[in-house]
Design an enzyme around this catalytic site. Structure first.
Site, PDB file in Angstrom:
ATOM      1  N   CYS A   1       0.859  -1.199   0.000  1.00 58.81           N
ATOM      2  CA  CYS A   1       0.000   0.000   0.000  1.00 58.81           C
ATOM      3  C   CYS A   1       0.890   1.241   0.000  1.00 58.81           C
ATOM      4  O   CYS A   1       1.728   1.416   0.890  1.00 58.81           O
ATOM      5  CB  CYS A   1      -0.937   0.004   1.204  1.00 58.81           C
ATOM      6  SG  CYS A   1      -1.806   1.591   1.398  1.00 58.81           S
TER       7      CYS A   1
ATOM      8  N   CYS B   1       0.492   3.409   3.233  1.00 59.81           N
ATOM      9  CA  CYS B   1       1.135   2.760   4.383  1.00 59.81           C
ATOM     10  C   CYS B   1       2.652   2.958   4.286  1.00 59.81           C
ATOM     11  O   CYS B   1       3.316   3.203   5.303  1.00 59.81           O
ATOM     12  CB  CYS B   1       0.816   1.264   4.422  1.00 59.81           C
ATOM     13  SG  CYS B   1      -0.823   0.852   5.063  1.00 59.81           S
TER      14      CYS B   1
ATOM     15  N   ASP C   1       0.188  16.567  -1.341  1.00 62.79           N
ATOM     16  CA  ASP C   1      -0.202  15.779  -2.506  1.00 62.79           C
ATOM     17  C   ASP C   1       0.822  15.986  -3.615  1.00 62.79           C
ATOM     18  O   ASP C   1       1.270  17.108  -3.859  1.00 62.79           O
ATOM     19  CB  ASP C   1      -1.606  16.195  -2.973  1.00 62.79           C
ATOM     20  CG  ASP C   1      -2.225  15.184  -3.926  1.00 62.79           C
ATOM     21  OD1 ASP C   1      -3.217  14.537  -3.540  1.00 62.79           O
ATOM     22  OD2 ASP C   1      -1.709  15.029  -5.058  1.00 62.79           O
TER      23      ASP C   1
ATOM     24  N   ASN D   1     -12.784  10.965  -1.101  1.00 64.43           N
ATOM     25  CA  ASN D   1     -13.294  10.241  -2.265  1.00 64.43           C
ATOM     26  C   ASN D   1     -13.434   8.768  -1.910  1.00 64.43           C
ATOM     27  O   ASN D   1     -12.499   8.166  -1.369  1.00 64.43           O
ATOM     28  CB  ASN D   1     -12.339  10.404  -3.454  1.00 64.43           C
ATOM     29  CG  ASN D   1     -12.292  11.836  -3.963  1.00 64.43           C
ATOM     30  OD1 ASN D   1     -13.313  12.513  -4.007  1.00 64.43           O
ATOM     31  ND2 ASN D   1     -11.107  12.300  -4.335  1.00 64.43           N
TER      32      ASN D   1
ATOM     33  N   GLY E   1     -13.806   8.804  -7.949  1.00 64.93           N
ATOM     34  CA  GLY E   1     -12.440   9.004  -8.424  1.00 64.93           C
ATOM     35  C   GLY E   1     -11.369   8.592  -7.438  1.00 64.93           C
ATOM     36  O   GLY E   1     -10.225   9.037  -7.545  1.00 64.93           O
TER      37      GLY E   1
ATOM     38  N   THR F   1      -8.390   6.846  -6.182  1.00 62.26           N
ATOM     39  CA  THR F   1      -7.324   6.127  -6.892  1.00 62.26           C
ATOM     40  C   THR F   1      -6.366   5.422  -5.948  1.00 62.26           C
ATOM     41  O   THR F   1      -5.697   4.475  -6.344  1.00 62.26           O
ATOM     42  CB  THR F   1      -6.509   7.091  -7.783  1.00 62.26           C
ATOM     43  OG1 THR F   1      -5.974   8.141  -6.962  1.00 62.26           O
ATOM     44  CG2 THR F   1      -7.377   7.686  -8.891  1.00 62.26           C
TER      45      THR F   1
ATOM     46  N   HIS G   1      -6.272   3.653   0.377  1.00 65.77           N
ATOM     47  CA  HIS G   1      -5.971   3.820   1.807  1.00 65.77           C
ATOM     48  C   HIS G   1      -6.687   5.124   2.153  1.00 65.77           C
ATOM     49  O   HIS G   1      -6.379   6.177   1.552  1.00 65.77           O
ATOM     50  CB  HIS G   1      -4.465   3.901   2.038  1.00 65.77           C
ATOM     51  CG  HIS G   1      -4.056   4.105   3.480  1.00 65.77           C
ATOM     52  ND1 HIS G   1      -3.156   3.260   4.141  1.00 65.77           N
ATOM     53  CD2 HIS G   1      -4.403   5.065   4.385  1.00 65.77           C
ATOM     54  CE1 HIS G   1      -2.983   3.700   5.384  1.00 65.77           C
ATOM     55  NE2 HIS G   1      -3.731   4.805   5.563  1.00 65.77           N
TER      56      HIS G   1
ATOM     57  N   HIS H   1      -8.076   8.558   2.975  1.00 63.83           N
ATOM     58  CA  HIS H   1      -7.370   9.830   3.093  1.00 63.83           C
ATOM     59  C   HIS H   1      -8.349  10.976   2.964  1.00 63.83           C
ATOM     60  O   HIS H   1      -9.328  10.910   2.234  1.00 63.83           O
ATOM     61  CB  HIS H   1      -6.265   9.957   2.029  1.00 63.83           C
ATOM     62  CG  HIS H   1      -6.707   9.669   0.619  1.00 63.83           C
ATOM     63  ND1 HIS H   1      -6.836   8.378   0.136  1.00 63.83           N
ATOM     64  CD2 HIS H   1      -7.054  10.492  -0.389  1.00 63.83           C
ATOM     65  CE1 HIS H   1      -7.251   8.441  -1.121  1.00 63.83           C
ATOM     66  NE2 HIS H   1      -7.400   9.709  -1.473  1.00 63.83           N
TER      67      HIS H   1
ATOM     68  N   HIS I   1      -8.487  14.810   1.751  1.00 64.21           N
ATOM     69  CA  HIS I   1      -7.818  15.909   1.062  1.00 64.21           C
ATOM     70  C   HIS I   1      -8.127  17.196   1.817  1.00 64.21           C
ATOM     71  O   HIS I   1      -9.284  17.435   2.201  1.00 64.21           O
ATOM     72  CB  HIS I   1      -8.364  16.087  -0.356  1.00 64.21           C
ATOM     73  CG  HIS I   1      -8.088  14.948  -1.298  1.00 64.21           C
ATOM     74  ND1 HIS I   1      -7.115  15.003  -2.272  1.00 64.21           N
ATOM     75  CD2 HIS I   1      -8.687  13.738  -1.427  1.00 64.21           C
ATOM     76  CE1 HIS I   1      -7.131  13.866  -2.959  1.00 64.21           C
ATOM     77  NE2 HIS I   1      -8.070  13.075  -2.478  1.00 64.21           N
TER      78      HIS I   1
HETATM   79  P1  5GP Z   1      -7.877  10.035  -4.530  1.00 59.96           P
HETATM   80  O1  5GP Z   1      -8.159  10.350  -5.976  1.00 59.96           O
HETATM   81  O2  5GP Z   1      -7.664   8.554  -4.290  1.00 59.96           O
HETATM   82  O3  5GP Z   1      -8.859  10.642  -3.583  1.00 59.96           O
HETATM   83  O4  5GP Z   1      -6.542  10.798  -4.211  1.00 59.96           O
HETATM   84  C1  5GP Z   1      -5.280  10.231  -4.231  1.00 59.96           C
HETATM   85  C2  5GP Z   1      -4.304  11.365  -4.212  1.00 59.96           C
HETATM   86  O5  5GP Z   1      -3.016  10.838  -3.951  1.00 59.96           O
HETATM   87  C3  5GP Z   1      -4.203  12.116  -5.554  1.00 59.96           C
HETATM   88  O6  5GP Z   1      -4.545  13.477  -5.353  1.00 59.96           O
HETATM   89  C4  5GP Z   1      -2.740  11.931  -5.965  1.00 59.96           C
HETATM   90  O7  5GP Z   1      -2.181  13.069  -6.572  1.00 59.96           O
HETATM   91  C5  5GP Z   1      -2.060  11.583  -4.653  1.00 59.96           C
HETATM   92  N1  5GP Z   1      -0.895  10.730  -4.803  1.00 59.96           N
HETATM   93  C6  5GP Z   1      -0.806   9.610  -5.588  1.00 59.96           C
HETATM   94  N2  5GP Z   1       0.398   9.060  -5.462  1.00 59.96           N
HETATM   95  C7  5GP Z   1       1.096   9.849  -4.593  1.00 59.96           C
HETATM   96  C8  5GP Z   1       2.428   9.766  -4.065  1.00 59.96           C
HETATM   97  O8  5GP Z   1       3.227   8.875  -4.372  1.00 59.96           O
HETATM   98  N3  5GP Z   1       2.797  10.745  -3.195  1.00 59.96           N
HETATM   99  C9  5GP Z   1       1.948  11.761  -2.840  1.00 59.96           C
HETATM  100  N4  5GP Z   1       2.419  12.660  -1.988  1.00 59.96           N
HETATM  101  N5  5GP Z   1       0.688  11.841  -3.296  1.00 59.96           N
HETATM  102  C10 5GP Z   1       0.278  10.908  -4.166  1.00 59.96           C
HETATM  103 ZN    ZN Z   2      -2.484   1.426   3.548  1.00 60.33          ZN
END
Ligand code: 5GP
Ligand code: ZN
Length: 112
Positions: free
Chosen positions: A4, A7, A30, A87, A93, A95, A98, A100, A102
């Protein structure tokens, strides 16, 4: 959880710009910010999404939201305002699987 991404960031195996951390949560910038201030606040425990949360996670979820608010305040955005987003699942959306939060701030945000 093995494999993950978040993680691995929480445990320091993968680098990130950490802006806050304590026993329960970690917050980091981010990698693709969509606002001048864009951080992700995550629990140290692995939970794939809000859909996987149960009553047992109530305290952790509370700490996650409190940390998000504290970070926004400490960064000086309480007066201007900020947005917190979770999200959950494909159509939202999500992606990274885990949980989180924003935290977006630093400009007038459009909606949705
Ligand atoms: P989601 O779309 O799942 O709500 O948001 C995932 C967020 O994680 C995205 O805004 C993306 O830019 C961020 N993200 C993806 N990979 C990484 C990473 O390796 N490091 C950091 N700091 N952010 C990441
Ligand atoms: Zn995790």
């Amino acid at each position: 959880m093995d494999g993950c991404l978040f993680c691995s960031i929480a445990s320091g195996q993968i680098p990130a710009t950490i802006v806050y951390q304590d026993e329960d949560v970690v917050a980091f910038r981010d990698i693709h910010p969509v606002a001048p201030f864009h951080v992700l606040v995550i629990p140290r425990v692995h939970l794939a999404s809000l859909a996987d949360a149960s009553e047992a996670d109530a305290a952790m979820l509370g700490r996650l939201m409190l940390a998000a608010g504290r970070i926004a305040r400490d960064e000086g955005f309480e007066g201007r305002g900020y947005r917190t987003i979770v999200n959950t699942g494909a159509e939202a959306g999500q992606t990274v699987h885990h949980l989180h939060v924003h935290v977006l701030a630093g400009k007038t945000l459009s909606w949705p």
